[in-house]
Design an enzyme around this catalytic site. Sequence first.
Site, PDB file in Angstrom:
ATOM      1  N   ASP A 205       0.825  -1.201   0.000  1.00 19.20           N
ATOM      2  CA  ASP A 205       0.000   0.000   0.000  1.00 19.20           C
ATOM      3  C   ASP A 205       0.867   1.262   0.000  1.00 19.20           C
ATOM      4  O   ASP A 205       1.845   1.347   0.750  1.00 19.20           O
ATOM      5  CB  ASP A 205      -0.862  -0.037   1.268  1.00 19.20           C
ATOM      6  CG  ASP A 205      -1.980   0.987   1.271  1.00 19.20           C
ATOM      7  OD1 ASP A 205      -2.878   0.855   0.433  1.00 19.20           O
ATOM      8  OD2 ASP A 205      -1.953   1.897   2.121  1.00 19.20           O
ATOM      9  N   GLU A 266       1.799  -0.504  -4.976  1.00 20.44           N
ATOM     10  CA  GLU A 266       0.915   0.598  -5.343  1.00 20.44           C
ATOM     11  C   GLU A 266       1.766   1.852  -5.225  1.00 20.44           C
ATOM     12  O   GLU A 266       2.028   2.336  -4.128  1.00 20.44           O
ATOM     13  CB  GLU A 266      -0.284   0.699  -4.392  1.00 20.44           C
ATOM     14  CG  GLU A 266      -1.248   1.798  -4.828  1.00 20.44           C
ATOM     15  CD  GLU A 266      -2.059   2.425  -3.697  1.00 20.44           C
ATOM     16  OE1 GLU A 266      -3.135   2.950  -3.978  1.00 20.44           O
ATOM     17  OE2 GLU A 266      -1.603   2.419  -2.536  1.00 20.44           O
TER      18      GLU A 266
HETATM   19  C1  GLC Z   1      -4.219   2.960  -0.718  1.00 20.99           C
HETATM   20  C2  GLC Z   1      -5.434   2.074  -0.628  1.00 20.99           C
HETATM   21  C3  GLC Z   1      -6.599   2.892  -0.176  1.00 20.99           C
HETATM   22  C4  GLC Z   1      -6.276   3.492   1.164  1.00 20.99           C
HETATM   23  C5  GLC Z   1      -4.965   4.265   1.130  1.00 20.99           C
HETATM   24  C6  GLC Z   1      -4.465   4.571   2.502  1.00 20.99           C
HETATM   25  O1  GLC Z   1      -4.328   3.931  -1.698  1.00 20.99           O
HETATM   26  O2  GLC Z   1      -5.667   1.438  -1.857  1.00 20.99           O
HETATM   27  O3  GLC Z   1      -7.786   2.160  -0.119  1.00 20.99           O
HETATM   28  O4  GLC Z   1      -7.305   4.343   1.545  1.00 20.99           O
HETATM   29  O5  GLC Z   1      -3.952   3.537   0.518  1.00 20.99           O
HETATM   30  O6  GLC Z   1      -4.071   3.399   3.151  1.00 20.99           O
END
Ligand code: GLC
Length: 594
Positions: A205, A266
């Site tokens: 994340d 991500e």
């Molecule tokens: C990422 C996740 C999202 C979350 C954010 C903070 O972007 O995909 O759902 O709100 O991180 O953890």
Amino acid sequence: MRAQGSDWWKQAVVYQVYPRSFRDTDGDGLGDIRGIVSKIGYLDELGVDALWLSPFYPSNLADGGYDVIDYRAVDPRLGTLADFDDLVAAAHARGMKVIVDIVPNHTSDHHPWFQEALAQGPGSPARDRYLFRPGRGEHGELPPNGWRSVFGGSAWERVDDGSWYLHLFAREQPDLNWRHPEVRADFERTLRFWSDRGVDGFRVDVAHALAKDLDSRPLDELDQDPVQGSGSPDNPLWDRPEVHEIYRAWRRVFNEYEPPRFAVAEAWVAPEHQRYYASPDELGQVFNFQFAKAGWFADEFRRAIADGLAAAADSGSTSTWVLSNHDVPRHATRYGLPQVRSRVYHQIANDWLLRDGSTYYEDRAHGTRRARAAVLMELALPGSVYIYQGEELGLFEVADIPWDMLEDPQARRTLHGDAIKGRDGCRVPLPWEAADAPAPAAWSASFGDGATGSFGFSAPLAPAGDGSADGVPARAAAAPHLPQPLWFAGFAADAEAADPSSMLALYRRAIAARAELLTATGDTSLSWMPASELGPEPDQVVGFERPAADGRALACVANFGARPVPLPAGEVVLASVDPVDGALPQDACAWVLR
Ligand code: GLC
């Protein structure tokens, strides 16, 4: 045949489960781990190679579970570690891998570390695991600088003793200090903990935010909001070079296992920086969100594909393709709304959501037709495809959830800023059984009441004692945590499984054909078809070709334009709508073996 061996993830079809909305076996209205186990046959039939589980850890649900209280446990509302082990065993028995979400940028404010930091006060070692700083102004009453949280509002929150802590997301998500050795050691322990339990990989994340530099320059000189993904080494928050040292250490942990564990980042970073995250001595793969960003325009898809392939080649990895996930409006809806070229991610869909789906006409027939074409295009591409739960049913975004029932902190935090409604509309519990339709709710004729039925989301509870004799219905489960619209009846998995023309049937056929014809070759090359083969308006067509397992080539043709495109001579193995006289109509995609 599912991908196995140490390269299994390079061309996998990964199914994202948002556990709290997948299936509920204990009737509390919240999905659980046993609910995933109960649908393992469904996932097997869908043909996916791996499951990615969004967070199922203990959490206060300030951000849908991305606010983690304990990284090495299962939220008791979702089950136990034994349930988790059963899930891994059930998936592995069918040759499916399991990927879990790691949230390293921030913890929950209920995490023991943060509680300790609050208790121990300013200057204590416990505070050093987070990013506490003094405020500005005569009494420190102003935040250290003007940074904004991604969810709106200030990125700083003040605690009782007057100091401020940084939270790039919700205030219940304090950011960790990754310069602290204990933070590093603890996450490596977490990676080993899940790897030892048989987990095959991780989704990381906000991977580009971990390394921060809050000390080289005075904080109040950094008043400008640093742009995510700018790629500048001067950026104090995002995509700093030191972050890669963290992932190189993680890679050493991954390589302690056989096969080595894998991870997908991500990371919202400039394309030329994706390579670092994806490189074989770091995480392995990085999400490429350009495909999900593309509006329904041939050139936007062509560019997304070309850039994704180039970035993957650059990193020595494979690309990833995403149409939807738990953070974006569902694509069947996006493609049914007016298409404009915008620089802001999903601008039209977010505007439409903000007005509860009333501003623009959502043309569902159009949206479905394009979603069918899009997934065929996606599944023909080399690299990994990430499918978000419910897209295989062709679900639309639920736009009109009443504001007082929303869970997403984005909706709350932006009420007085750049308002957005948030992400709950794609997180509504899935419809499994058409016959278990709820009665309309007292508060709205278009939503189910959840008490009389939940489209099979919550298993019916046995009545307590001799309750049935007293006329107490067998079903007394709590309402699903987000309300289900009555139109879900037309999208229930059991009905779609029986209908060869459904979205589910198309996903099943396409995933099976992809495995048999494309991924079986191990070849990840792609060539663009020449304009001369793309009909009267080649600009309106995306056409590419890949080597197929039987020695032929698989041509994938998607027509965005009004004029039909004559398909190349060969065997049409799949088409999102039937070709007419050998030609592909508008908003359609076909696979042709030749
Ligand atoms: C990422 C996740 C999202 C979350 C954010 C903070 O972007 O995909 O759902 O709100 O991180 O953890």
